[in-house]
Write a protein that holds these residues in place. Structure first.
Motif, PDB file in Angstrom:
ATOM      1  N   HIS A   1      -2.940  -2.317   9.598  1.00 25.46           N
ATOM      2  CA  HIS A   1      -3.739  -1.464   9.064  1.00 25.46           C
ATOM      3  C   HIS A   1      -2.930  -1.130   7.602  1.00 25.46           C
ATOM      4  O   HIS A   1      -1.683  -1.721   7.336  1.00 25.46           O
ATOM      5  CB  HIS A   1      -3.886  -0.310   9.716  1.00 25.46           C
ATOM      6  N   THR A   2      -3.624  -0.594   6.634  1.00 27.76           N
ATOM      7  CA  THR A   2      -2.931  -0.143   5.473  1.00 27.76           C
ATOM      8  C   THR A   2      -2.443   1.279   5.934  1.00 27.76           C
ATOM      9  O   THR A   2      -2.831   1.854   6.628  1.00 27.76           O
ATOM     10  CB  THR A   2      -4.176  -0.227   4.244  1.00 27.76           C
ATOM     11  N   CYS A   3      -1.749   1.689   4.631  1.00 27.30           N
ATOM     12  CA  CYS A   3      -1.182   2.983   4.957  1.00 27.30           C
ATOM     13  C   CYS A   3      -1.965   4.085   4.396  1.00 27.30           C
ATOM     14  O   CYS A   3      -1.943   5.342   4.240  1.00 27.30           O
ATOM     15  CB  CYS A   3       0.112   3.098   3.850  1.00 27.30           C
ATOM     16  N   GLY A   4      -3.547   3.769   4.011  1.00 30.85           N
ATOM     17  CA  GLY A   4      -4.228   4.809   3.553  1.00 30.85           C
ATOM     18  C   GLY A   4      -5.455   5.056   4.775  1.00 30.85           C
ATOM     19  O   GLY A   4      -6.552   5.579   4.548  1.00 30.85           O
TER      20      GLY A   4
ATOM     21  N   ASP B   1       1.427   2.258   0.368  1.00 29.26           N
ATOM     22  CA  ASP B   1       1.060   1.113  -0.450  1.00 29.26           C
ATOM     23  C   ASP B   1      -0.184   1.291  -1.301  1.00 29.26           C
ATOM     24  O   ASP B   1      -0.163   2.608  -1.498  1.00 29.26           O
ATOM     25  CB  ASP B   1       0.689   0.048   0.893  1.00 29.26           C
ATOM     26  N   ARG B   2      -1.126   0.322  -1.874  1.00 26.88           N
ATOM     27  CA  ARG B   2      -1.816   0.689  -2.853  1.00 26.88           C
ATOM     28  C   ARG B   2      -3.144   1.654  -2.298  1.00 26.88           C
ATOM     29  O   ARG B   2      -3.609   2.332  -2.958  1.00 26.88           O
ATOM     30  CB  ARG B   2      -2.561  -0.740  -3.143  1.00 26.88           C
ATOM     31  N   TYR B   3      -3.019   1.652  -0.722  1.00 27.87           N
ATOM     32  CA  TYR B   3      -4.330   2.273  -0.345  1.00 27.87           C
ATOM     33  C   TYR B   3      -3.750   3.901   0.075  1.00 27.87           C
ATOM     34  O   TYR B   3      -4.960   4.666   0.446  1.00 27.87           O
ATOM     35  CB  TYR B   3      -4.708   1.574   0.922  1.00 27.87           C
ATOM     36  N   GLY B   4      -2.603   4.188   0.294  1.00 28.52           N
ATOM     37  CA  GLY B   4      -2.325   5.599   0.615  1.00 28.52           C
ATOM     38  C   GLY B   4      -0.812   5.763   1.043  1.00 28.52           C
ATOM     39  O   GLY B   4      -0.015   4.970   0.705  1.00 28.52           O
ATOM     40  N   ILE B   5      -0.744   6.850   1.633  1.00 25.01           N
ATOM     41  CA  ILE B   5       0.399   7.189   2.216  1.00 25.01           C
ATOM     42  C   ILE B   5       0.318   7.648   3.744  1.00 25.01           C
ATOM     43  O   ILE B   5      -0.250   8.297   3.955  1.00 25.01           O
ATOM     44  CB  ILE B   5       1.199   8.458   1.430  1.00 25.01           C
TER      45      ILE B   5
ATOM     46  N   PRO C   1      -5.563  12.069   2.917  1.00 18.93           N
ATOM     47  CA  PRO C   1      -6.641  11.702   3.864  1.00 18.93           C
ATOM     48  C   PRO C   1      -5.890  11.323   5.334  1.00 18.93           C
ATOM     49  O   PRO C   1      -6.510  11.241   6.218  1.00 18.93           O
ATOM     50  CB  PRO C   1      -7.229  10.547   3.406  1.00 18.93           C
ATOM     51  N   THR C   2      -4.618  10.959   5.249  1.00 25.52           N
ATOM     52  CA  THR C   2      -3.862  10.220   6.631  1.00 25.52           C
ATOM     53  C   THR C   2      -3.135  11.654   7.232  1.00 25.52           C
ATOM     54  O   THR C   2      -2.200  11.442   8.104  1.00 25.52           O
ATOM     55  CB  THR C   2      -3.349   9.355   6.454  1.00 25.52           C
ATOM     56  N   GLY C   3      -3.564  13.100   6.711  1.00 24.95           N
ATOM     57  CA  GLY C   3      -2.690  13.974   6.721  1.00 24.95           C
ATOM     58  C   GLY C   3      -2.808  14.477   8.053  1.00 24.95           C
ATOM     59  O   GLY C   3      -1.883  15.427   8.743  1.00 24.95           O
TER      60      GLY C   3
END
Ligand code: ASP
Length: 608
Positions: free
Chosen positions: A5-8, A41-45, A86-88
């Motif tokens: 998955h991405t980080c976002g 990464d580019r998509y988030g944290i 958003p991943t909070g």
């Protein structure tokens, strides 16, 4: 596989899943025996939680900011949720991690409010580009690019590439040149725009062309210029001005909708160049606010007629106004209560060299109906009221008046108007006002050479009913001081600019497509027949093989992005921009080249 998955993208719905993420270490926080890592990464944290059992590993392989990390673990609900990302709601309980690469400590913090200054960020632009704020700008740029392409594609436009190593195209700037090794002593020019190519494509029958394309102009760099910049460059055949205006106002509206969610349904306002100069002192007026110019006295002719004759100030023994070519006023809303200090400061402001005026006259339209001015000695209250009324001032407003030479005064008033608009908060970043400015003059007078130059470029056609004036009259200017009386001064072009919030975002014209008229144009610009043939023989030749009527426009892509992104600076929207001296400080370019390269090119340096 480096990541699942991405980080976002992970949310509560994925809790319990085993995932692998890869990215950069944004932040490390240690709380007793556990460690939190923000992985970016580019998509988030995404927050990683490294428990006690990983402490030994962490001791052996200490982590630092910007390390590249791959981590595997289970998505879990966070006890301490962060509503700001958003991943909070989740974190990853890490079972194992691998350091994919280390990083030295970055020279500035990779976050929105970074501690890095401009120069440092440009030198390490690849790190700056990791910052969210910069990434957002590039994302916006890509969204504008995509929206433009989609619209143009839907409308049958074809993206056709044109060469970069070409012969000079005249857009009014200096060319960048490239020496040719295979043709010693000869040089290519980099295109200032693909202008002649897109016209040739019309001759070839590709009746709707576009390109998102680099243009190169060796200009003295003003604050917001780049030596290479990008245009959305377009051309259409079998069109009149109206077709172009409709097509491209459609494109800009489509971009607004796609990028900003803004639905602009009304037609874009139109204004002639003369009106723009008359009402705003500027050919790219910011129409988000009023404060239009009152022309008390003017040398400028609107519709070929002198319109302001100075009646309002007649009879007063005020030399400054009486001697001036031009006197213009604006009514600034709600500023009658300006204290002496503030009016003094404004006076200093207009006296700055960039504005270049001798002084500023003001009339305070007091709330009690009285008038007070800096020229009370010369004007009765009735006269002051008459001027204020004509400027559209209401009780409580402040009228500002400038006097002097036409062009400079008009320009200064335009600047002052913008400054007051800024100070009063009338230039709102989230308000977008489009405007077409039409009917530009075909020619401009070049004082240094005492000749006419094309205001847009030499391929722009005159208004059909002005063609005869152009053909019948000799372009030679007998008396430089009286150039305004030459018939060419009043020839208008089939040229148009699109203006957004006081910025020119696009400009174009309906072109000349007949050889004889094009030749006449070159002659009007002082080009000999040989010179015209040498420079543009290919185009003149092409016009003899059935050139269709055509016209086009080019949009300044970088600037459009900057305005849509609410920024003053186009640099913020370019991945690898040059600085204000035209340098790439990351590459350290331009730079010297090897002697061997000079030898191959058979070029000898002769630096003064
Ligand atoms: N080539 C022109 C420019 O760069 C635009 C145009 O006339 O289409 O300004």
């Amino acid at each position: 596989m480096y990541r699942t998955h991405t980080c976002g993208e992970l949310r509560m719905a994925q809790t319990g899943q085993q995932v692998t993420l890869a990215g950069w270490v944004q932040r490390i926080r240690k709380f007793g025996s556990i460690t939190f890592i923000d992985l970016r990464d580019r998509y988030g944290i995404t927050q990683l939680l490294l428990g006690e059992e990983l402490n030994d590993l962490l001791d052996k392989q200490p982590l630092g900011r910007e390390f590249v990390l791959q981590a595997t673990g289970v998505v879990s609900e966070r006890s301490n949720k962060n509503p700001n990302i958003p991943t909070g709601d989740i974190e990853i309980k890490i079972a194992s991690f691998v350091i994919l690469n280390k990083s030295v400590t970055p020279p500035f913090t990779i976050q929105d409010d970074t501690d890095g200054g401009d120069d440092l960020r440009m030198k390490f632009r690849y790190l700056d580009l990791r910052r969210n704020a910069v990434k957002k700008n590039l994302e916006l740029r890509y969204a504008v690019n995509r929206a433009a392409r989609n619209y143009l594609h839907e409308n049958n436009f074809m993206d056709i590439e044109t060469p970069f190593l070409i012969k000079s195209t005249p857009e009014g700037a200096r060319d960048f040149v490239v020496p040719s090794r295979m043709n010693p002593g000869q040089f290519y020019a980099l295109p200032q725009s693909p202008q002649t190519f897109k016209q040739l494509l019309m001759v070839s029958g590709y009746d709707r062309y576009y390109q998102v394309v680099k243009c190169f102009r060796d200009e003295d760099l003003r604050a917001d210029r780049q030596p290479e910049f990008t245009q959305i460059d377009c051309e259409m055949a079998f069109v009149e001005q109206e077709d172009i205006l409709n097509m491209f106002e459609g494109m800009v509206k489509h971009i607004f909708k796609a990028v900003k969610g803004l639905e602009v349904t009304e037609k874009v306002q139109r204004m002639s160049w003369e009106e723009a100069m008359w009402q705003y002192g500027n050919d790219k007026p910011d129409i988000r606010f009023g404060m239009q110019l009152l022309n008390i006295k003017s040398a400028f002719t609107k519709d070929g007629k002198l319109q302001a004759n100075g009646e309002l100030i007649a009879g007063a023994d005020f030399k400054v106004f009486n001697d001036a070519e031009t006197v213009v006023a604006i009514a600034v809303p709600g500023c009658a209560e300006y204290a002496r200090k503030q009016t003094d400061e404004l006076t200093e402001w207009v006296k700055r060299p960039q504005i270049g005026m001798q002084g500023l006259v003001f009339i305070k339209c007091n709330a009690d109906g009285t008038y007070k001015s800096s020229v009370d000695k010369f004007f009765t209250e009735d006269k002051l009221k008459a001027i204020a009324d004509a400027a559209g001032a209401k009780a409580g407003d402040l009228v500002l008046i400038l006097a002097g030479a036409e062009e400079r005064t008009r320009k200064a008033m335009s600047e002052l108007r913008l400054e007051m608009g800024e100070r009063l908060g009338l230039r709102k970043k989230d308000e977008f006002k489009l405007l077409w400015v039409l009917d530009f003059p075909l020619f401009e007078y070049a004082e240094d050479d005492n000749r006419w130059v094309a205001r847009h470029h030499p391929f722009t056609s005159p208004k059909p009913d002005h063609i005869e004036v152009m053909i019948k009259n000799n372009p030679v200017i007998e008396k430089a001081a009286e150039y305004l009386k030459h018939p060419y001064a009043n020839i208008k072009a089939n040229a148009y600019d699109m203006v957004l919030n006081g910025n020119e975002i696009g400009g174009g014209s309906i072109r000349i497509f007949q050889r004889d008229l094009q030749e006449k144009m070159f002659a009007a610009l002082g080009m000999s027949e040989e010179e015209a043939l040498h420079k543009f023989g290919f185009l003149l030749g092409a016009f003899e093989y059935g050139a269709p009527p055509h016209g086009g426009i080019a949009f300044g892509f970088d600037r459009l992005c900057a305005i849509l992104g609410g920024s003053e600076s186009i640099r913020d929207f370019i991945a690898f921009p040059k600085n204000n001296s035209g340098r790439d400080v990351m590459l350290d370019a331009p730079s010297a080249i090897d002697q061997k390269q000079f030898d191959e090119l058979q070029i000898k340096l002769n630096l003064q």
